[in-house]
Design an enzyme around this catalytic site. Structure first.
Site, PDB file in Angstrom:
ATOM      1  N   GLY A   3      -4.907  -1.939   5.009  1.00 16.93           N
ATOM      2  CA  GLY A   3      -4.133  -3.079   4.512  1.00 16.93           C
ATOM      3  C   GLY A   3      -4.807  -4.410   4.783  1.00 16.93           C
ATOM      4  O   GLY A   3      -4.917  -5.271   3.909  1.00 16.93           O
ATOM      5  N   ARG A   4      -5.276  -4.599   6.015  1.00 11.71           N
ATOM      6  CA  ARG A   4      -5.859  -5.906   6.381  1.00 11.71           C
ATOM      7  C   ARG A   4      -7.262  -6.093   5.819  1.00 11.71           C
ATOM      8  O   ARG A   4      -7.869  -7.151   6.012  1.00 11.71           O
ATOM      9  CB  ARG A   4      -5.819  -6.079   7.909  1.00 11.71           C
ATOM     10  CG  ARG A   4      -6.437  -4.931   8.690  1.00 11.71           C
ATOM     11  CD  ARG A   4      -6.025  -4.988  10.168  1.00 11.71           C
ATOM     12  NE  ARG A   4      -6.494  -3.831  10.936  1.00 11.71           N
ATOM     13  CZ  ARG A   4      -5.842  -2.685  11.043  1.00 11.71           C
ATOM     14  NH1 ARG A   4      -4.692  -2.505  10.402  1.00 11.71           N
ATOM     15  NH2 ARG A   4      -6.323  -1.696  11.771  1.00 11.71           N
ATOM     16  N   GLU A  44      10.558  -4.803   4.424  1.00 10.50           N
ATOM     17  CA  GLU A  44      10.634  -6.219   4.028  1.00 10.50           C
ATOM     18  C   GLU A  44      10.291  -6.378   2.548  1.00 10.50           C
ATOM     19  O   GLU A  44      10.979  -7.088   1.798  1.00 10.50           O
ATOM     20  CB  GLU A  44       9.647  -7.058   4.852  1.00 10.50           C
ATOM     21  CG  GLU A  44       9.987  -7.180   6.315  1.00 10.50           C
ATOM     22  CD  GLU A  44       9.309  -6.104   7.160  1.00 10.50           C
ATOM     23  OE1 GLU A  44       9.080  -4.982   6.648  1.00 10.50           O
ATOM     24  OE2 GLU A  44       9.024  -6.386   8.336  1.00 10.50           O
ATOM     25  N   LYS A 100       9.538  -0.955  14.332  1.00 10.80           N
ATOM     26  CA  LYS A 100      10.136  -0.592  13.033  1.00 10.80           C
ATOM     27  C   LYS A 100      11.199   0.487  13.228  1.00 10.80           C
ATOM     28  O   LYS A 100      12.287   0.413  12.659  1.00 10.80           O
ATOM     29  CB  LYS A 100       9.061  -0.034  12.084  1.00 10.80           C
ATOM     30  CG  LYS A 100       8.057  -1.034  11.577  1.00 10.80           C
ATOM     31  CD  LYS A 100       7.147  -0.353  10.542  1.00 10.80           C
ATOM     32  CE  LYS A 100       5.921  -1.177  10.229  1.00 10.80           C
ATOM     33  NZ  LYS A 100       4.942  -0.511   9.382  1.00 10.80           N
ATOM     34  N   LYS A 106       0.837  -1.198   0.000  1.00  3.26           N
ATOM     35  CA  LYS A 106       0.000   0.000   0.000  1.00  3.26           C
ATOM     36  C   LYS A 106       0.875   1.252   0.000  1.00  3.26           C
ATOM     37  O   LYS A 106       0.673   2.167  -0.781  1.00  3.26           O
ATOM     38  CB  LYS A 106      -0.919  -0.030   1.229  1.00  3.26           C
ATOM     39  CG  LYS A 106      -1.812   1.175   1.361  1.00  3.26           C
ATOM     40  CD  LYS A 106      -2.776   1.006   2.528  1.00  3.26           C
ATOM     41  CE  LYS A 106      -3.513   2.322   2.775  1.00  3.26           C
ATOM     42  NZ  LYS A 106      -4.442   2.245   3.901  1.00  3.26           N
ATOM     43  N   GLU A 163      -4.723  -6.707  14.838  1.00  2.50           N
ATOM     44  CA  GLU A 163      -4.198  -5.398  14.434  1.00  2.50           C
ATOM     45  C   GLU A 163      -5.315  -4.353  14.506  1.00  2.50           C
ATOM     46  O   GLU A 163      -5.065  -3.177  14.720  1.00  2.50           O
ATOM     47  CB  GLU A 163      -3.598  -5.466  13.017  1.00  2.50           C
ATOM     48  CG  GLU A 163      -2.618  -4.329  12.738  1.00  2.50           C
ATOM     49  CD  GLU A 163      -1.856  -4.475  11.423  1.00  2.50           C
ATOM     50  OE1 GLU A 163      -2.445  -4.206  10.369  1.00  2.50           O
ATOM     51  OE2 GLU A 163      -0.670  -4.837  11.449  1.00  2.50           O
ATOM     52  N   HIS A 176      -5.547 -33.407  18.047  1.00  2.00           N
ATOM     53  CA  HIS A 176      -4.458 -34.240  18.567  1.00  2.00           C
ATOM     54  C   HIS A 176      -3.310 -33.378  19.094  1.00  2.00           C
ATOM     55  O   HIS A 176      -2.187 -33.870  19.246  1.00  2.00           O
ATOM     56  CB  HIS A 176      -3.969 -35.186  17.462  1.00  2.00           C
ATOM     57  CG  HIS A 176      -5.066 -36.109  17.013  1.00  2.00           C
ATOM     58  ND1 HIS A 176      -5.316 -37.314  17.615  1.00  2.00           N
ATOM     59  CD2 HIS A 176      -6.019 -35.952  16.064  1.00  2.00           C
ATOM     60  CE1 HIS A 176      -6.361 -37.885  17.038  1.00  2.00           C
ATOM     61  NE2 HIS A 176      -6.813 -37.083  16.091  1.00  2.00           N
TER      62      HIS A 176
HETATM   63  O1  F6P Z   1       3.296  -2.987   9.743  1.00  2.00           O
HETATM   64  C1  F6P Z   1       1.930  -3.196   9.636  1.00  2.00           C
HETATM   65  C2  F6P Z   1       1.417  -2.863   8.263  1.00  2.00           C
HETATM   66  O2  F6P Z   1       1.352  -1.499   8.107  1.00  2.00           O
HETATM   67  C3  F6P Z   1       0.076  -3.520   8.009  1.00  2.00           C
HETATM   68  O3  F6P Z   1      -0.978  -2.811   8.522  1.00  2.00           O
HETATM   69  C4  F6P Z   1       0.092  -3.639   6.537  1.00  2.00           C
HETATM   70  O4  F6P Z   1      -0.874  -4.544   6.076  1.00  2.00           O
HETATM   71  C5  F6P Z   1       1.508  -4.098   6.301  1.00  2.00           C
HETATM   72  O5  F6P Z   1       2.270  -3.382   7.243  1.00  2.00           O
HETATM   73  C6  F6P Z   1       2.055  -3.901   4.914  1.00  2.00           C
HETATM   74  O6  F6P Z   1       2.023  -2.561   4.542  1.00  2.00           O
HETATM   75  P1  F6P Z   1       2.218  -2.136   3.026  1.00  2.00           P
HETATM   76  O7  F6P Z   1       1.107  -2.734   2.241  1.00  2.00           O
HETATM   77  O8  F6P Z   1       2.184  -0.635   3.026  1.00  2.00           O
HETATM   78  O9  F6P Z   1       3.548  -2.657   2.563  1.00  2.00           O
END
Ligand code: F6P
Length: 559
Positions: free
Chosen positions: A271-272, A216, A515, A210, A357, A387
């Protein structure tokens, strides 16, 4: 933003819930069922493609009414209307919350900041169709003219978990010869293992972020680009092998992806909550746009149910209120999601982000300390969990409300497998509810021939107190339409609980501190000395890992 009714109303409503909670503490569900032959029917309902049985909960009609009164007093109807009107209910980020617009259908109107966003939503869906049709038919070719066989989504959090969970859940509808892969973790193992065996000339990367700033995702995206360019020997190959999904066009361009290969979405999509947007591109590649639109239709049906059904017949409202009831009156701290469907094996992980979240907050929307917020969400598919951790569900000292999710029909009918699966699912909900009394256990042990003394010694270990709550959600089969409704049900349940907790479910400031600190520590691991003072533990960990990394490097270089 619509304001809530007076706090006195809400306090009164909580007080009534507390009284009902105290009254119900010692009431066993066995008694509720015995005294009320109509209970199973009254406490169950159909909602779109879902059937829900919520009769195995520790509520009677009076307790249920106090919960519905609480939902009304908390202003659920006003908040819900505000969301559907596109108001800025995400108050700390000053944004609307518009995921329902993404599946509202081309004829709908959804206004954000005075603009009907539906034409843009429809336009992106049309572009997704053109693109995914081209990939699936082979019309989209890689740099060397070969067709695409592997789509690798690079994203994390909401830009990974939703599409990954849905691709797994709907794998039955996937196209042969077009595989979906997901890389999220910055641990190099994830991308290394994923790319091993893939043919660069036939691999398409979707960079999903987003913000297009997530460390990452950008790290993985740069590694993927290096892998591609080294293999194909041409920087220009990026154009046919990389597309982006983002709200940040400048970031996408800086990375080197042509904005014509970018699929946009909007800051009013959390995002979620974003799998319904272009973040669903890997889903659409995998199952095709027709199935993706069935997924949207299933969610739309649940949206309509949530928006229009009265509170006491409104499934997300009922499940949301029941969850809050157990936290408030029965000290439940977690909630287990137990799908009896192997395809749903990533649903608990997806729901962890969605719920935790959203509702893992310390203050209310107005900044006051929150008295309670969302549960810890966890789970695994049945029957595997039986189990492993069901021992605690049945006899542990924690009360864990459970959701069972099960399809009536298997997409992979193999011999007697499905009837065994169904029997286990139903039996678990019965066992959690009924339990087994001391008298029943003693009778069993005597019948096995144990002496009175041996039976008395063993019996306490074999008693199940029961009275453990569960909801059972049934779908005819796990198809895109049913899955869409199921996911939307959970989204709205989280919304309802956020309103009852009085919090903003749509920000996530709690992810920021880690972060920030990681950036500082990364510089220290790279050799910079103490840009920021840490505690002794953190200093020692940094020093130790630096030493270990340095000695590994010496061994590797043979010095
Ligand atoms: O660190 C949490 C977060 O901001 C989430 O809310 C989001 O889904 C994820 O990181 C990834 O963010 P982006 O889509 O901006 O890379």
């Amino acid at each position: 933003m619509t304001s809530k009714p007076s706090s006195l109303d809400l306090d009164d409503a909580w007080a009534h819930v507390d009284v009902a909670g105290t009254r119900m503490v010692d009431v066993h569900m066995r008694t509720l069922f015995a005294e009320d032959p109509g209970r199973a029917q009254r406490f169950s309902m159909d909602a779109g493609p879902l059937f829900a049985d919520f009769s195995k909960h520790r509520v009677d009609d009076a307790a249920f009414s106090t919960l519905m009164a609480l939902v009304a007093a908390a202003g659920l109807e006003e908040y819900r209307a505000a969301m559907f009107r596109g108001e800025h209910i995400n108050s700390t980020e000053g944004r609307a919350v518009g995921h329902v617009a993404l599946r509202a259908g081309a004829d709908a109107t959804f206004v954000v900041d005075g603009v009907n966003v539906m034409p843009e939503v429809t336009d992106v869906l049309a572009r997704m169709r053109t693109f995914t049709d081209a990939v699936r038919t082979g019309a989209w070719q890689g740099h060397t003219g070969e067709t695409i066989t592997d789509v690798v989504n690079i994203g994390i959090g909401g830009s990974d978990l939703g599409p990954l969970m849905v691709c797994e859940a709907l794998a039955h509808f996937g196209r042969e010869g077009l595989r979906a892969h997901f890389v999220s973790n910055v641990d190099g193992t994830h991308i290394a293992k994923t790319l091993t065996g893939l043919n660069p000339a036939r691999t398409l990367f979707i960079i999903a972020s987003k913000t297009f700033t997530t460390q990452e995702t950008l790290t993985n995206a740069h590694s993927a680009r290096r892998w591609l360019v080294e293999a194909l020997g041409d920087e220009d190959s990026v154009a046919r092998h990389f597309v982006a999904v983002s709200t940040n066009e400048a970031g996408v361009r800086d990375f080197g992806i042509d904005p014509r290969n970018m699929f946009g979405f909007w800051d009013w999509v959390g995002g979620r909550y974003s799998l319904w947007s272009a973040i669903g591109l890997p889903i659409a590649c995998h199952i095709g746009m027709d199935h993706f639109e069935s997924l949207l239709r299933g969610a739309r049906e649940m949206d309509q149910h949530f928006a229009s059904e009265p509170l006491e017949q409104n499934l997300p409202v009922i499940l949301g209120a029941l969850g809050v009831w157990y936290g408030r009156c029965h000290d439940a701290r977690s909630h287990a999601v137990l799908p009896y469907d192997q395809y749903l094996h990533r649903l608990p992980a997806f729901l962890q982000q969605l719920d935790m979240e959203s509702n893992g907050k310390r203050v209310t929307a107005t900044g006051e300390p929150a008295s309670a917020t969302g549960p810890i969400v966890w789970g695994e598919p049945g029957t595997n969990g039986q189990h492993a951790f069901y021992q605690l569900l049945h006899q542990g000292t924690h009360l864990v409300p459970v959701d069972f999710i099960v399809p009536a029909r298997s997409l992979n009918p193999v011999g007697e497998h499905h009837s065994i699966l169904l029997a286990n699912c139903i039996a678990q909900s019965e066992a959690l509810m009924r339990g087994k009394t001391m008298g029943e256990v003693l009778d069993e042990l005597r019948a096995l021939g144990l002496s009175e003394a041996d039976a008395a010694a063993l019996a306490p270990h074999k008693v199940f107190e029961g009275n453990r709550p569960s909801t059972t959600l049934v779908v005819e089969c796990l198809d895109p339409h049913a899955l869409g409704a199921l996911i939307a049900l959970y989204e709205h349940k989280v919304f309802v609980q956020g309103v009852l907790f009085g919090i903003n479910s749509f920000d996530q400031w709690g992810v920021e501190l880690g972060k920030q600190l990681a950036k500082v520590i990364e510089r220290e691991l790279d050799g910079e000395t103490n840009p920021q003072a840490h505690d002794a533990s953190t200093n020692a960990l940094v020093a130790r890992l630096k030493r270990q990394v340095a000695s590994t490097a010496r061994v590797d270089s043979g010095t």
